[in-house]
Structure formats: structure tokens, C-alpha cells
Design a protein around this motif. Structure first.
Motif, PDB file in Angstrom:
ATOM      1  N   GLN A 276       0.878  -1.295  -0.085  1.00 30.70           N
ATOM      2  CA  GLN A 276       0.048   0.007   0.026  1.00 30.70           C
ATOM      3  C   GLN A 276       0.960   1.463   0.110  1.00 30.70           C
ATOM      4  O   GLN A 276       0.642   2.278  -0.606  1.00 30.70           O
ATOM      5  CB  GLN A 276      -0.832   0.051   1.232  1.00 30.70           C
ATOM      6  CG  GLN A 276      -1.655   1.029   1.361  1.00 30.70           C
ATOM      7  CD  GLN A 276      -2.710   1.082   2.766  1.00 30.70           C
ATOM      8  OE1 GLN A 276      -2.826  -0.280   3.206  1.00 30.70           O
ATOM      9  NE2 GLN A 276      -3.310   2.060   2.954  1.00 30.70           N
TER      10      GLN A 276
ATOM     11  N   ARG B  24       2.373   1.944  -3.408  1.00 36.60           N
ATOM     12  CA  ARG B  24       1.254   2.319  -4.392  1.00 36.60           C
ATOM     13  C   ARG B  24       1.203   3.888  -4.252  1.00 36.60           C
ATOM     14  O   ARG B  24       1.234   4.845  -4.915  1.00 36.60           O
ATOM     15  CB  ARG B  24       0.045   1.598  -4.137  1.00 36.60           C
ATOM     16  CG  ARG B  24      -0.139   0.471  -5.065  1.00 36.60           C
ATOM     17  CD  ARG B  24      -1.540  -0.046  -5.173  1.00 36.60           C
ATOM     18  NE  ARG B  24      -2.284  -0.059  -3.870  1.00 36.60           N
ATOM     19  CZ  ARG B  24      -2.252  -1.373  -2.947  1.00 36.60           C
ATOM     20  NH1 ARG B  24      -1.770  -2.179  -3.397  1.00 36.60           N
ATOM     21  NH2 ARG B  24      -2.765  -1.196  -1.829  1.00 36.60           N
ATOM     22  N   GLY B  25       1.197   4.225  -2.841  1.00 35.69           N
ATOM     23  CA  GLY B  25       0.841   5.628  -2.429  1.00 35.69           C
ATOM     24  C   GLY B  25       2.192   6.435  -2.954  1.00 35.69           C
ATOM     25  O   GLY B  25       1.982   7.520  -3.060  1.00 35.69           O
TER      26      GLY B  25
ATOM     27  N   ILE C 128      -0.837   3.336   9.259  1.00 30.71           N
ATOM     28  CA  ILE C 128      -1.695   2.306   8.581  1.00 30.71           C
ATOM     29  C   ILE C 128      -1.827   1.307   9.911  1.00 30.71           C
ATOM     30  O   ILE C 128      -0.774   0.820  10.481  1.00 30.71           O
ATOM     31  CB  ILE C 128      -1.090   1.435   7.570  1.00 30.71           C
ATOM     32  CG1 ILE C 128      -1.124   2.643   6.373  1.00 30.71           C
ATOM     33  CG2 ILE C 128      -1.798   0.197   7.084  1.00 30.71           C
ATOM     34  CD1 ILE C 128      -0.057   1.849   5.138  1.00 30.71           C
TER      35      ILE C 128
END
Ligand SMILES: C[S@@+](CC[C@H](N)C(=O)[O-])C[C@H]1O[C@@H](n2cnc3c(N)ncnc32)[C@H](O)[C@@H]1O
Length: 254
Positions: free
Chosen positions: A33, A36-37, A191
Motif C-alpha cells: 500500500q 502504491r501511495g 496504517i
């Protein structure tokens, strides 16, 4: 082949990631994640082709994969401390070099230097940032993600020795960044992952290799005590949280 000289901490980190390598890709959901960010943040600033790119701490290529999908990159070299990462990268990059980024010979005239979830393993980040900047062309981009001081805050509170040496909050990056780099994007946003107990949580850490500094050995009674203290302080509805504290940075060389 030249042998790579490592200090004891680098050897321990390499051993931990090497052990987790086969399981890393599928278990590292937070890092996927984060990668991707980082690509999305870079895309907001860069839309044209990139001639020469270099990535350090590539692991199994979460970041590389997204970069290659979303940018037209003519030539790309990747690096990792763990030589076996070469296998995972062979179809994704044009060249791979193993070794610690601190002492590696980095290609020159780069248009992009990038790295996701690796810079926290570097104790002297100011020195690294200076070296990276020296290898960027004017107008070149630096896209980095590391972790802030809230990384694994639950483990820190419980006295774990699993911390990496270079957790750095968003507001502290500019002091480590040479003046010639303009920071255009800086974000820190935790997260939280949830686990059914201490054992799956510890397995997650082991399978992703991220507890490289931990020397803990787990007896049954130690595990029970750890779970009791973890649940007492942080547990919610029978689950245990584990906080990742990613920091993303995009900078451009003047
Ligand atoms: C958490 S993984 C991240 C991998 C990948 N970038 C991703 O986003 O999934 C951290 C990686 O950094 C590498 N690493 C740690 N210290 C390093 C160093 N000094 N030089 C180069 N790579 C290093 C580790 O071997 C590991 O593969």
C-alpha cells in the motif's frame, strides 16, 4: 564476484530479510500500500518519460512494479542488501546490484532515485541524502518512503528491541535534506493492521522480515506474558493492533 563488506547490524538486517524473502511479497500488505501511495504521489508531479532511474532497498519489487506500470522508464537499476532479490527483479529492471546503499557505487546523472520502506534501516540519513542528491541530474526526482517515530508503537511501548535505527517523522526530513533539493510533497499517515493474537502478529513480523534488530527468542511463557500485556494495553474486541507509521516524500533537485 567482489565480496560485500557489511557491519554487524547490516548482516543482521540482511539475515532477517533473507529469511523472510520467500514470504515477504504476499505478507507485506502495508508495504504494498505504501509503495502504491509513493507512485501516486510522484505521478502528481511527473507525467513525462524518465530516462535513468535507480531504486534502493527494492526487496521483491512492490515499488518497482507500480513504477514500471505507471511511468515510461528507459533504463532502471535496482539495489538491495539481499543478493537473492535479484531473482525477483530479473524481469522488472535492466540491472541489479547487491549491497548496502551507504557504500554502494551509485550510477550518476539519474532522473529518478526512489525507495519504499527501506530508508529507516540507514542510520546516517543526512549523509545518504547528500549522496543521493549528488547522483541526481538537475531537475531529477527523489521519491522516498520511510517510517516515523510511531512505527510499531505498540511494540516500542512493550519494550521490544525490534526497532530500525532511522525512524524519522515528516517534519524532521527537511533538516536531513540538502538545500539543492526542494521538498514538494511530505505526508505521514499511519496504517493499522489487526491480528487475532500475539502469535499471528509475530509471524507477520517474521514473514515480512521487518524485525531485523530483534534478538528475542520466544518461550511459551514469554509469549503468554507478551500477549497478556499487549492485549491489556492495546487490545480491542479480542484483536491486537500493529501500527505502521509511513512517511512519504517527493523532492526535486534544482
Ligand atoms: C521492508 S523491505 C521494503 C522492500 C520494498 N522496497 C517494498 O516496498 O516492498 C526493506 C528492504 O530494504 C533492504 N535494505 C535494508 N537495509 C539496506 C541497505 N543498507 N541497503 C540496501 N537495502 C537495504 C532490505 O533487504 C529489504 O529488502
Amino acid at each position: 564476484m567482489k565480496s560485500i563488506v557489511l557491519d554487524p547490524d547490516q548482516r543482521r538486517v540482511r539475515q532477517s530479510f533473507r529469511r523472510g524473502l520467500a514470504s515477504y511479497h504476499d505478507h507485506a500488505a502495508a508495504q504494498a500500500q505504501i509503495a502504491r501511495g509513493l507512485v501516486t504521489a510522484l505521478r502528481a508531479h511527473v507525467s513525462g518519460p524518465i530516462d535513468r532511474a535507480f531504486e534502493f532497498g527494492c526487496g521483491t519489487g512492490h515499488l518497482t512494479e507500480h513504477l514500471r506500470k505507471r511511468f515510461d522508464i528507459t533504463w532502471m537499476m535496482a539495489n538491495d542488501l539481499v543478493p537473492e532479490c535479484r531473482d525477483a527483479m530479473k524481469d522488472t529492471v535492466d540491472a541489479f546490484v547487491a549491497g548496502p546503499i551507504e557504500t554502494l557505487s551509485i550510477p550518476t546523472n539519474l532522473n529518478l532515485i526512489c525507495s519504499a520502506s527501506a530508508v529507516q534501516w540507514i542510520p546516517d540519513q543526512a549523509q545518504l541524502m547528500q549522496r543521493l542528491s549528488d547522483h541526481l541530474s538537475p531537475g531529477g526526482w527523489l521519491a522516498l518512503s520511510g517510517f516515523g517515530s510511531g512505527q510499531f508503537r505498540e511494540l516500542q511501548a512493550l519494550g521490544s528491541s525490534a526497532a530500525a535505527p532511522g525512524y524519522c517523522d515528516a517534519e524532521d526530513w527537511s533538516a536531513k535534506t540538502p538545500d539543492v533539493l526542494d521538498i514538494l510533497h511530505l505526508k505521514q499517515d499511519p496504517i493499522v493492521m489487526w491480528f487475532d493474537g500475539a502469535l499471528p502478529l509475530l509471524r507477520h513480523l517474521r514473514k515480512t522480515g521487518v524485525n531485523g534488530q530483534s534478538s528475542a527468542r520466544w518461550s511459551r511463557s514469554k509469549l503468554v506474558d507478551f500477549e497478556r500485556r499487549y492485549a491489556g494495553q492495546f487490545g480491542q474486541k479480542g484483536k491486537l493492533p500493529l501500527t505502521y507509521d509511513p512517511v512519504w516524500m517527493i523532492a526535486q533537485k534544482r
